[in-house]
Scaffold this active site. Sequence first.
Site, PDB file in Angstrom:
ATOM      1  N   SER A 183     -12.711  -3.515  -1.074  1.00 35.42           N
ATOM      2  CA  SER A 183     -13.301  -2.943   0.437  1.00 35.42           C
ATOM      3  C   SER A 183     -14.760  -3.129   0.600  1.00 35.42           C
ATOM      4  O   SER A 183     -15.289  -3.130  -0.252  1.00 35.42           O
ATOM      5  CB  SER A 183     -12.672  -1.410   0.635  1.00 35.42           C
ATOM      6  OG  SER A 183     -11.234  -1.734   0.836  1.00 35.42           O
ATOM      7  N   ARG A 229       0.828  -0.903  -0.486  1.00 30.86           N
ATOM      8  CA  ARG A 229       0.026  -0.360  -0.712  1.00 30.86           C
ATOM      9  C   ARG A 229       1.089   0.919  -0.150  1.00 30.86           C
ATOM     10  O   ARG A 229       1.897   1.463   0.702  1.00 30.86           O
ATOM     11  CB  ARG A 229      -1.033   0.530   1.105  1.00 30.86           C
ATOM     12  CG  ARG A 229      -1.601   1.625   1.305  1.00 30.86           C
ATOM     13  CD  ARG A 229      -2.763   0.809   2.272  1.00 30.86           C
ATOM     14  NE  ARG A 229      -3.536   2.016   2.499  1.00 30.86           N
ATOM     15  CZ  ARG A 229      -3.972   2.519   3.306  1.00 30.86           C
ATOM     16  NH1 ARG A 229      -2.854   3.365   3.661  1.00 30.86           N
ATOM     17  NH2 ARG A 229      -4.917   4.083   3.714  1.00 30.86           N
ATOM     18  N   LYS A 264      -5.340   4.863   9.629  1.00 30.37           N
ATOM     19  CA  LYS A 264      -5.705   5.144   7.584  1.00 30.37           C
ATOM     20  C   LYS A 264      -6.397   6.328   8.102  1.00 30.37           C
ATOM     21  O   LYS A 264      -8.219   6.420   9.119  1.00 30.37           O
ATOM     22  CB  LYS A 264      -6.740   4.093   6.957  1.00 30.37           C
ATOM     23  CG  LYS A 264      -7.541   4.292   6.302  1.00 30.37           C
ATOM     24  CD  LYS A 264      -7.781   3.561   4.834  1.00 30.37           C
ATOM     25  CE  LYS A 264      -9.331   3.650   4.232  1.00 30.37           C
ATOM     26  NZ  LYS A 264      -9.463   4.588   3.123  1.00 30.37           N
TER      27      LYS A 264
END
Length: 308
Positions: free
Chosen positions: A190, A121, A226
Amino acid sequence: MGTQSCLLGHCCGTTPAFTATGLSFIQRRAVGSGSWFARHRAASLDLHGEQRRCRRRGERYAVPLHAAGDRLTPFRSTRTDLSLYLIADVAYVSQLGSRQSLEELTERALASGCVRAVQLRDKRSSLRKTLELAKRLRAVCAAAGVPFLMNDRLDLALAVDADGLHVGQEDMPLEYVQKLVPADWIIGASAGSLSEVTALKQASTAERPIRLDYIGCGPVFGTQTKLDAGAPIGIRGLAHIVEAVAPLPVLAVGGIGISNARQCISQGKAAGIACISAILGAEDPRRAAEDLDAEIRRGRDLRVHPGF
Ligand SMILES: Cc1ncc(COP(=O)(O)OP(=O)(O)O)c(N)n1
Ligand SMILES: Cc1nc(C(=O)O)sc1CCOP(=O)(O)O
């Protein structure tokens, strides 16, 4: 009711809304012969004989749902289940100020033998920089025999010959992803709410079913990693999503660590957990991965023997 619906409804308690669409998701392969998911599926369908034959031949087995359990297609992959999934986050490691690189920390975690998949990521670097990193991390994963996935970037995933791709709500839609990727890739998406699950299902039609291997569901708990992750959905929110997408495996993500991993599996009914800080921020990433894996196994045991 078609055979698919029977199968899903029988072994997984699938919601009527899900089965009414026929089969919205195709589980292309069982997650792994040793996983809870695969064992549960195998037990439901009495597939142990075929499972054993596959193992003798050194093959993994897969259960195509459209075959209603009466046919098994050995899958040539050497992959195992996704129960402990490491998200190798570039920004997180650079903010840690660690003397070790992302590749080194990942390698240490992989040395545990407990990490089942790694996702790169990288939200910030230039394309060239991410490409170089992806090549290195891909090699580290290949050496450990663990699948390497890219987050968001289909182009880079193809360029480095990754094993899979994870896409979010803002990324390339799955119906396009599957047109472009090799058939044996691991594809994850997701979903943090039931409306996102509904949207995924609506994108899937009987003629063109969406091919997915897992859902990353979160944030289950609060996370500093996040910042745009939204409000935590908690264990109950996780369990609702698991139920809504069954039999597709769900990985709990967001604030998952040693104190709550077990609960994600036992009460949230997740197939696995995906973490950044719990592994990459640990003093000893190898030990952290081992401890998390032990908690995952305890969570599975608690499902079978709730009194433990
Ligand atoms: C395993 C897993 N689950 C969820 C996510 C989050 O993906 P996304 O919603 O696309 O958000 P970003 O990671 O892109 O910020 C994930 N990466 N992995
Ligand atoms: C990458 C990611 N996705 C999330 C989601 O909710 O979809 S939460 C998250 C961050 C996970 O990091 P940590 O394990 O350090 O909390």
